[in-house]
Design a protein around this motif. Structure first.
Motif, PDB file in Angstrom:
ATOM      1  N   PHE A 133       0.730  -1.225  -0.009  1.00 17.92           N
ATOM      2  CA  PHE A 133       0.347   0.007  -0.067  1.00 17.92           C
ATOM      3  C   PHE A 133       0.629   1.531  -0.282  1.00 17.92           C
ATOM      4  CE2 PHE A 133      -2.809  -3.173   1.281  1.00 17.92           C
ATOM      5  CZ  PHE A 133      -4.077  -2.890   0.976  1.00 17.92           C
ATOM      6  N   THR A 134       0.554   2.232  -0.651  1.00 15.57           N
ATOM      7  CA  THR A 134       1.187   3.416  -0.778  1.00 15.57           C
ATOM      8  C   THR A 134      -0.279   4.736  -0.733  1.00 15.57           C
ATOM      9  OG1 THR A 134       0.966   3.997  -3.361  1.00 15.57           O
ATOM     10  CG2 THR A 134       2.960   2.190  -2.482  1.00 15.57           C
ATOM     11  N   ALA A 135       0.807   5.830  -0.564  1.00 17.68           N
ATOM     12  CA  ALA A 135       0.001   7.112  -0.710  1.00 17.68           C
ATOM     13  C   ALA A 135       0.794   8.185  -0.092  1.00 17.68           C
ATOM     14  CB  ALA A 135      -0.432   7.077   0.933  1.00 17.68           C
ATOM     15  N   ALA A 136       0.502   9.126  -1.292  1.00 18.36           N
ATOM     16  CA  ALA A 136       1.350  10.649  -1.215  1.00 18.36           C
ATOM     17  C   ALA A 136       0.890  11.240  -0.064  1.00 18.36           C
ATOM     18  CB  ALA A 136       0.784  11.161  -2.610  1.00 18.36           C
ATOM     19  N   THR A 137       1.639  12.185   0.573  1.00 19.07           N
ATOM     20  CA  THR A 137       1.554  12.893   2.145  1.00 19.07           C
ATOM     21  C   THR A 137       0.664  13.580   1.580  1.00 19.07           C
ATOM     22  OG1 THR A 137       3.125  14.373   0.886  1.00 19.07           O
ATOM     23  CG2 THR A 137       4.420  12.498   2.284  1.00 19.07           C
ATOM     24  N   ASP A 138       0.598  14.150   0.841  1.00 17.85           N
ATOM     25  CA  ASP A 138      -0.691  15.531   0.519  1.00 17.85           C
ATOM     26  C   ASP A 138      -1.637  15.486  -0.508  1.00 17.85           C
ATOM     27  OD1 ASP A 138       1.157  17.168   2.227  1.00 17.85           O
ATOM     28  OD2 ASP A 138       2.419  17.037   0.743  1.00 17.85           O
ATOM     29  N   GLU A 139      -2.399  14.112   0.174  1.00 15.46           N
ATOM     30  CA  GLU A 139      -2.989  13.568  -1.161  1.00 15.46           C
ATOM     31  C   GLU A 139      -4.456  14.945  -1.495  1.00 15.46           C
ATOM     32  OE1 GLU A 139      -3.064  10.693  -3.002  1.00 15.46           O
ATOM     33  OE2 GLU A 139      -2.217   9.452  -1.981  1.00 15.46           O
ATOM     34  N   ALA A 140      -5.111  15.121  -0.925  1.00 15.52           N
ATOM     35  CA  ALA A 140      -6.686  15.995  -1.081  1.00 15.52           C
ATOM     36  C   ALA A 140      -5.630  17.877  -0.803  1.00 15.52           C
ATOM     37  CB  ALA A 140      -6.994  15.855   0.306  1.00 15.52           C
ATOM     38  N   ALA A 141      -4.615  17.810  -1.621  1.00 17.18           N
ATOM     39  CA  ALA A 141      -4.327  19.112  -1.610  1.00 17.18           C
ATOM     40  C   ALA A 141      -4.382  19.734  -2.922  1.00 17.18           C
ATOM     41  CB  ALA A 141      -2.536  19.820  -1.067  1.00 17.18           C
ATOM     42  N   LEU A 142      -4.745  18.640  -3.955  1.00 15.79           N
ATOM     43  CA  LEU A 142      -4.920  18.813  -5.516  1.00 15.79           C
ATOM     44  C   LEU A 142      -6.483  18.788  -5.278  1.00 15.79           C
ATOM     45  CD1 LEU A 142      -4.775  18.285  -7.856  1.00 15.79           C
ATOM     46  CD2 LEU A 142      -5.720  16.070  -8.191  1.00 15.79           C
ATOM     47  N   TYR A 143      -7.435  18.533  -4.689  1.00 11.30           N
ATOM     48  CA  TYR A 143      -8.709  18.971  -5.115  1.00 11.30           C
ATOM     49  C   TYR A 143      -9.274  19.928  -3.628  1.00 11.30           C
ATOM     50  CZ  TYR A 143      -8.809  14.394  -6.056  1.00 11.30           C
ATOM     51  OH  TYR A 143      -8.387  13.072  -6.469  1.00 11.30           O
ATOM     52  N   VAL A 144      -8.558  20.767  -2.431  1.00  7.55           N
ATOM     53  CA  VAL A 144      -8.818  21.271  -1.367  1.00  7.55           C
ATOM     54  C   VAL A 144      -8.214  22.826  -2.141  1.00  7.55           C
ATOM     55  CG1 VAL A 144      -8.000  22.470   0.351  1.00  7.55           C
ATOM     56  CG2 VAL A 144      -8.609  20.397   0.525  1.00  7.55           C
ATOM     57  N   ALA A 145      -7.534  23.084  -2.804  1.00  8.51           N
ATOM     58  CA  ALA A 145      -6.732  24.209  -3.255  1.00  8.51           C
ATOM     59  C   ALA A 145      -7.315  24.811  -4.661  1.00  8.51           C
ATOM     60  CB  ALA A 145      -5.219  24.259  -3.520  1.00  8.51           C
ATOM     61  N   GLY A 146      -7.721  23.491  -5.094  1.00 14.18           N
ATOM     62  CA  GLY A 146      -8.569  23.546  -6.102  1.00 14.18           C
ATOM     63  C   GLY A 146      -9.661  24.269  -6.309  1.00 14.18           C
ATOM     64  N   SER A 147     -10.476  24.102  -5.117  1.00 18.21           N
ATOM     65  CA  SER A 147     -12.147  24.379  -5.014  1.00 18.21           C
ATOM     66  C   SER A 147     -12.560  25.129  -3.670  1.00 18.21           C
ATOM     67  CB  SER A 147     -12.795  22.795  -5.050  1.00 18.21           C
ATOM     68  OG  SER A 147     -12.466  22.706  -3.643  1.00 18.21           O
ATOM     69  N   VAL A 148     -11.663  25.490  -3.920  1.00 21.16           N
ATOM     70  CA  VAL A 148     -11.483  26.661  -2.164  1.00 21.16           C
ATOM     71  C   VAL A 148     -10.392  27.774  -1.789  1.00 21.16           C
ATOM     72  CG1 VAL A 148     -11.193  26.834   0.801  1.00 21.16           C
ATOM     73  CG2 VAL A 148     -12.537  24.744  -0.674  1.00 21.16           C
ATOM     74  N   PRO A 149     -11.097  29.456  -2.292  1.00 24.31           N
ATOM     75  CA  PRO A 149     -10.427  30.536  -2.313  1.00 24.31           C
ATOM     76  C   PRO A 149      -9.512  30.368  -1.027  1.00 24.31           C
ATOM     77  CG  PRO A 149     -12.594  30.799  -2.108  1.00 24.31           C
ATOM     78  CD  PRO A 149     -12.899  29.101  -1.536  1.00 24.31           C
ATOM     79  N   ASN A 150      -8.145  31.393  -1.346  1.00 18.34           N
ATOM     80  CA  ASN A 150      -6.859  31.689  -0.519  1.00 18.34           C
ATOM     81  C   ASN A 150      -8.157  32.101   0.845  1.00 18.34           C
ATOM     82  OD1 ASN A 150      -4.806  31.606   2.009  1.00 18.34           O
ATOM     83  ND2 ASN A 150      -3.132  32.475  -0.435  1.00 18.34           N
ATOM     84  N   LEU A 151      -8.336  31.140   1.920  1.00 17.32           N
ATOM     85  CA  LEU A 151      -8.407  32.124   3.425  1.00 17.32           C
ATOM     86  C   LEU A 151      -7.364  32.671   4.147  1.00 17.32           C
ATOM     87  CD1 LEU A 151     -12.093  29.602   3.828  1.00 17.32           C
ATOM     88  CD2 LEU A 151     -11.292  31.399   2.175  1.00 17.32           C
ATOM     89  N   GLY A 152      -6.545  32.509   4.338  1.00 16.84           N
ATOM     90  CA  GLY A 152      -5.383  33.675   5.023  1.00 16.84           C
ATOM     91  C   GLY A 152      -6.396  32.447   6.162  1.00 16.84           C
ATOM     92  N   ALA A 153      -5.052  32.443   6.923  1.00 18.23           N
ATOM     93  CA  ALA A 153      -4.521  31.691   8.309  1.00 18.23           C
ATOM     94  C   ALA A 153      -5.817  32.162   9.262  1.00 18.23           C
ATOM     95  CB  ALA A 153      -3.150  31.632   8.694  1.00 18.23           C
ATOM     96  N   THR A 154      -7.027  31.873   9.744  1.00 17.90           N
ATOM     97  CA  THR A 154      -7.202  32.398  10.579  1.00 17.90           C
ATOM     98  C   THR A 154      -7.621  30.952  11.663  1.00 17.90           C
ATOM     99  OG1 THR A 154      -9.468  33.151   9.835  1.00 17.90           O
ATOM    100  CG2 THR A 154      -7.926  34.940  10.140  1.00 17.90           C
ATOM    101  N   GLN A 155      -8.301  30.931  12.488  1.00 14.47           N
ATOM    102  CA  GLN A 155      -9.304  30.084  13.507  1.00 14.47           C
ATOM    103  C   GLN A 155     -10.679  30.024  12.655  1.00 14.47           C
ATOM    104  OE1 GLN A 155      -7.298  27.739  15.761  1.00 14.47           O
ATOM    105  NE2 GLN A 155      -9.247  26.712  14.966  1.00 14.47           N
ATOM    106  N   THR A 156     -11.372  30.990  12.715  1.00 16.94           N
ATOM    107  CA  THR A 156     -11.988  30.979  12.502  1.00 16.94           C
ATOM    108  C   THR A 156     -12.596  30.525  10.614  1.00 16.94           C
ATOM    109  OG1 THR A 156     -12.681  32.815  13.036  1.00 16.94           O
ATOM    110  CG2 THR A 156     -13.957  32.682  11.787  1.00 16.94           C
ATOM    111  N   GLY A 157     -11.870  30.805   9.579  1.00 16.09           N
ATOM    112  CA  GLY A 157     -12.009  30.232   8.800  1.00 16.09           C
ATOM    113  C   GLY A 157     -11.481  28.683   8.606  1.00 16.09           C
ATOM    114  N   LEU A 158     -10.563  27.713   9.279  1.00 16.32           N
ATOM    115  CA  LEU A 158     -10.310  26.963   9.344  1.00 16.32           C
ATOM    116  C   LEU A 158     -11.845  26.188  10.302  1.00 16.32           C
ATOM    117  CD1 LEU A 158      -8.721  24.546   9.133  1.00 16.32           C
ATOM    118  CD2 LEU A 158      -7.855  24.846  11.564  1.00 16.32           C
ATOM    119  N   ASN A 159     -12.207  26.728  11.316  1.00 17.50           N
ATOM    120  CA  ASN A 159     -12.947  26.458  11.585  1.00 17.50           C
ATOM    121  C   ASN A 159     -14.022  25.907  10.435  1.00 17.50           C
ATOM    122  OD1 ASN A 159     -12.116  25.787  14.230  1.00 17.50           O
ATOM    123  ND2 ASN A 159     -12.917  27.518  14.956  1.00 17.50           N
ATOM    124  N   LEU A 160     -14.409  26.876   9.792  1.00 19.06           N
ATOM    125  CA  LEU A 160     -16.078  26.920   8.917  1.00 19.06           C
ATOM    126  C   LEU A 160     -15.089  25.777   7.881  1.00 19.06           C
ATOM    127  CD1 LEU A 160     -17.984  27.816   7.145  1.00 19.06           C
ATOM    128  CD2 LEU A 160     -17.372  29.773   6.576  1.00 19.06           C
TER     129      LEU A 160
END
Length: 750
Positions: A506-533
């Motif tokens: 079994f193998t996996a890439a270290t950051d699999e989901a980055a392809l999808y999150v960065a491709g579908s979510v705008p850059n929200l910076g680095a706030t706890q409120t944004g992360l919770n959302l």
């Protein structure tokens, strides 16, 4: 373990030039039965120049005159070794060293070669392996021969067959014509099933029964799917798509082979290990015609036979209407292709008793499905699962009947009373619809898929709609007794009931989901409120609350893209890392697999730059190894692909590709991902970087250990192989494990 320390090493004598002369068209199309056993030799460092020396070895022991004729029969000439630049001769020496190591040649052998003055009386030039020099032999002596190979390596810019390289193989009652490029013999577009059209739409595939003479010199059409910026299919699309490709380093005169480890008698070589690949694409796209999966590198560098398989995707691959359809057509296609391999691969130099199945993403899930399939028992003996989102369970027939089928039927115009009053009428309507109406880029189909994902989220998977949208069409558990998929993977492991317990990696890439999150979510910076959302959108409410309360993904306020990077990390853990670790723990505790390995891949190379987020490529902030970033390095096909891709980033990138390719090749040959240091040493500088990792004499060599339950660390194969914390031991995975994985919580409640 420092790959970077090898940057100064020449990449396999990369300055070697092509051998002289050009291909000469043979008088007629030759068959391998008349040519005797032939083997392609290509010193392949996976570099973009593709300039390692190529040749063809004639295994039959012939007179010098017959050897010249045999080379001419394949459009080549005896290799003018004495008149060849030193770099080319050195490449050939490393190839011959390996052939002796593999017992395909004997240490005492000499081989007929050519030169400008090729004869002196009754003496003809031959190359003595033992003396490493040209010697004169009686022209009527019986020796193997070394021919030129002046055909180019395949790239996405040049995929045409050189007419002079064509050759035919007989298998059972079929005659299959393929061709040779610089890296391998290639047989493209071999039908293994009848076209799945008309009454065979939404039906199990039927074995091919068409004409016995098959032209396998062109890639077949891909199965029906919408075009994708992320995938260059390399062919058109058609419902008539059930074809496979074979890439082999050797064509035997007959399908009998010598026992492994025994000297070559001049006619038969040992059968090569076989690897059968199933592409990814979320079960809705993908193609064996993509140059990304060209098997020539594995054939030439790792000495294995590669088979790539088309299988049905999208609704045509998975939709079940009720009791009149079986579902799982794509999985059934894969099983039928494996039957074809068992019946025919020996004719292409492959060993049907040593078949590994492997695949990435949905292809990796397909491998898990086949491990779980009684119907596939005995068809393979090893498996590699790459980047499979193992959190997602198989569907059930009820899910298809109640959730998936109604929406798709409506989108296809098959929801009127006359069609829905009986399953038979519905099925007739679905079979009558044009194949192109199943493309998911239409508004109606797109809306139906979107509604399906919403219903799957609430009524079956009990996850967010975002997670349910990952794969809205999936294989399903068999309930008809056919044994196509016996049960959910975790259930089979827990009950020690896995039908195909074979050595598995079994193998996996270290950051699999980055392809999808960065491709579908705008850059929200680095706030706890944004992360919770973001966590509240991505996960069910109770799970999101736990993740926030436990603070297992703490925000890094100095990261300008912190929210998206943490969201990708959370989804990578939830869908890939944590469920995989959990399942492997179950397997290890129950001693399911004869051997079990796992590693992560970092420092990957993105498969496509079209619509791919910046985070997946080198940048000033964080270079994620995204989903699919392992594909090109493992296959080595950055020496073949030029469209929609960045070239190798650096020399270290090439060395990393060599490493990953060699690790996969080792598992395909030996069921162990740790390459044999002697194998690497014998093969010379093109393998030196990998040898420095696995055969180091000045320190403890690196080793990927067998997986054990509770292991604290996992192997991390990057530019400099190292170790990482086993995700399953992390606090992050603890939260997901305590909540329960999707495959544990899935239940139809509609």
């Amino acid at each position: 373990m420092q790959l970077s320390s090898l940057v100064g090493v020449l990449l396999g004598l990369g300055l070697a030039s092509a051998a002289p002369h050009g291909p000469v068209a043979p008088a007629k199309l030759p068959s391998i039965s008349s040519l005797g056993t032939l083997q392609t030799l290509k010193y392949n460092n996976l570099g973009p120049e593709n300039n390692g020396t190529a040749a063809v070895l004639v295994h039959d022991r012939l007179s010098a005159k017959a050897a010249r004729a045999r080379c001419a029969a394949i459009g080549e000439a005896l290799f003018p070794l004495q008149d060849t630049p030193k770099a080319n001769r050195t490449d050939i020496d490393y190839q011959l060293d390996y052939l002796v190591f593999a017992h395909d040649l004997q240490p005492s052998d000499s081989l007929w070669v050519g030169r400008s003055k090729s004869k002196k009386g009754h003496q003809c030039p031959a190359y003595s392996y033992k003396r490493k020099e040209i010697v004169l032999k009686p022209c009527d002596a019986k020796l193997p021969a070394l021919c030129t190979s002046n055909v180019p390596p395949t790239t996405d810019l040049n995929r045409a067959a050189v007419p002079s390289s064509r050759v035919s193989v007989a298998s059972d009652n079929y005659t299959i014509t393929g061709y040779r490029d610089a890296r391998s013999f290639r047989f493209l577009g071999i039908p293994f099933a009848n076209p799945p059209v008309k009454d065979l739409r939404f039906a199990p595939p039927q074995p091919y029964s068409g004409p016995s003479r098959i032209d396998a010199t062109r890639l077949a059409a891909s199965c029906i799917q919408s075009s994708s910026d992320y995938e260059s299919l390399g062919s058109g699309i058609s419902e008539d798509c059930l074809y496979l490709n074979v890439y082999t380093p050797v064509l035997p005169k007959n399908s009998r082979s010598r026992p492994e480890g025994r000297p070559n008698n001049g006619h038969n070589t040992a059968r090569r290990p076989v690897a059968v690949y199933f592409y990814g694409g979320a079960f809705t796209s993908g193609s064996a015609s993509m140059v990304d999966y060209d098997g020539g590198n594995f054939a030439s560098r790792s000495d294995v036979v590669i088979v790539t398989v088309n299988y049905r995707v999208g609704a045509l691959g998975w939709l079940a209407t009720g009791n009149l359809t079986t579902g799982n057509y794509g999985t059934r296609d894969q099983i039928l292709a494996l039957h074809w391999v068992q019946s025919h691969i020996a004719s292409f130099g492959g060993d049907p008793s040593h078949v590994t199945i492997f695949g990435q993403s949905a292809g990796g899930q397909s491998v898990v499905a086949l491990l779980s399939s009684t119907a596939a028992r005995g068809l393979f003996s090893g498996a590699i699962v790459q980047s499979a989102p193992l959190d997602l369970p198989w569907f059930t027939r009820q899910v298809y009947a109640d959730i998936v089928a109604p929406g798709l039927a409506k989108a296809l115009g098959c929801d009127e009373d006359k069609h829905t009053e009986s399953e038979s009428a519905l099925l007739s309507c679905l079979r009558a619809a044009p194949a192109t109406s199943y493309l998911d880029n239409s508004t109606d189909i797109g809306d139906a898929i979107d509604a399906t994902a919403k219903a799957l989220a609430s009524d079956f998977l009990h996850v967010s709609k975002l997670l349910a949208s990952i794969e809205p069409l999936m294989p399903m558990i068999d309930d008809s007794g056919s044994g196509v998929i016996d049960n959910q993977f975790h259930t089979l492991l827990a009950n020690n009931a896995l039908p195909n317990a074979v050595p598995t990696l079994f193998t996996a890439a270290t950051d699999e989901a980055a392809l999808y999150v960065a491709g579908s979510v705008p850059n929200l910076g680095a706030t706890q409120t944004g992360l919770n959302l973001l966590l509240s959108i991505a996960f069910p409410p109770d799970l999101a609350k736990s993740l926030i309360k436990e603070d297992v993904f703490p925000i890094n306020r100095s990261d300008p893209d912190g929210i998206r990077n943490l969201g990708a990390d959370a989804l990578t853990h939830s869908e890939w890392s944590c469920p995989q670790s959990h399942l492997l723990d179950i397997a290890a505790n129950n001693t399911i697999f004869p051997s079990l390995y796992e590693f992560q891949i970092t420092n990957g190379h993105v498969q496509s730059i079209d619509d791919t987020p910046e985070v997946c490529s080198p940048n000033d902030n964080f270079n994620a190894t995204c989903h699919t970033a392992d594909v090109l390095p493992v296959w080595g096909t950055l020496n073949s692909k030029t469209h929609s891709v960045d070239p190798y980033y650096s020399t270290r990138d090439i060395l990393h590709s060599q490493l990953l390719h060699d690790v996969f090749g080792a598992f395909l040959r030996t069921r162990n991902p740790n390459p044999d240091p002697q194998f690497l040493r014998i093969r010379g500088p093109a393998y030196a970087a990998t040898h420095a990792v696995y055969g180091a004499s000045d320190r403890t060599p690196y080793t990927v250990p067998e997986y054990t339950a509770g292991a604290k660390n996992v192997s991390l194969l990057g530019w400099d192989p190292s170790w990482a914390e086993n995700p399953g031991r992390s606090e992050k995975c603890r939260v997901f494990r305590e909540y329960g994985f999707t495959f544990e919580n899935a239940e139809y409640t509609g």
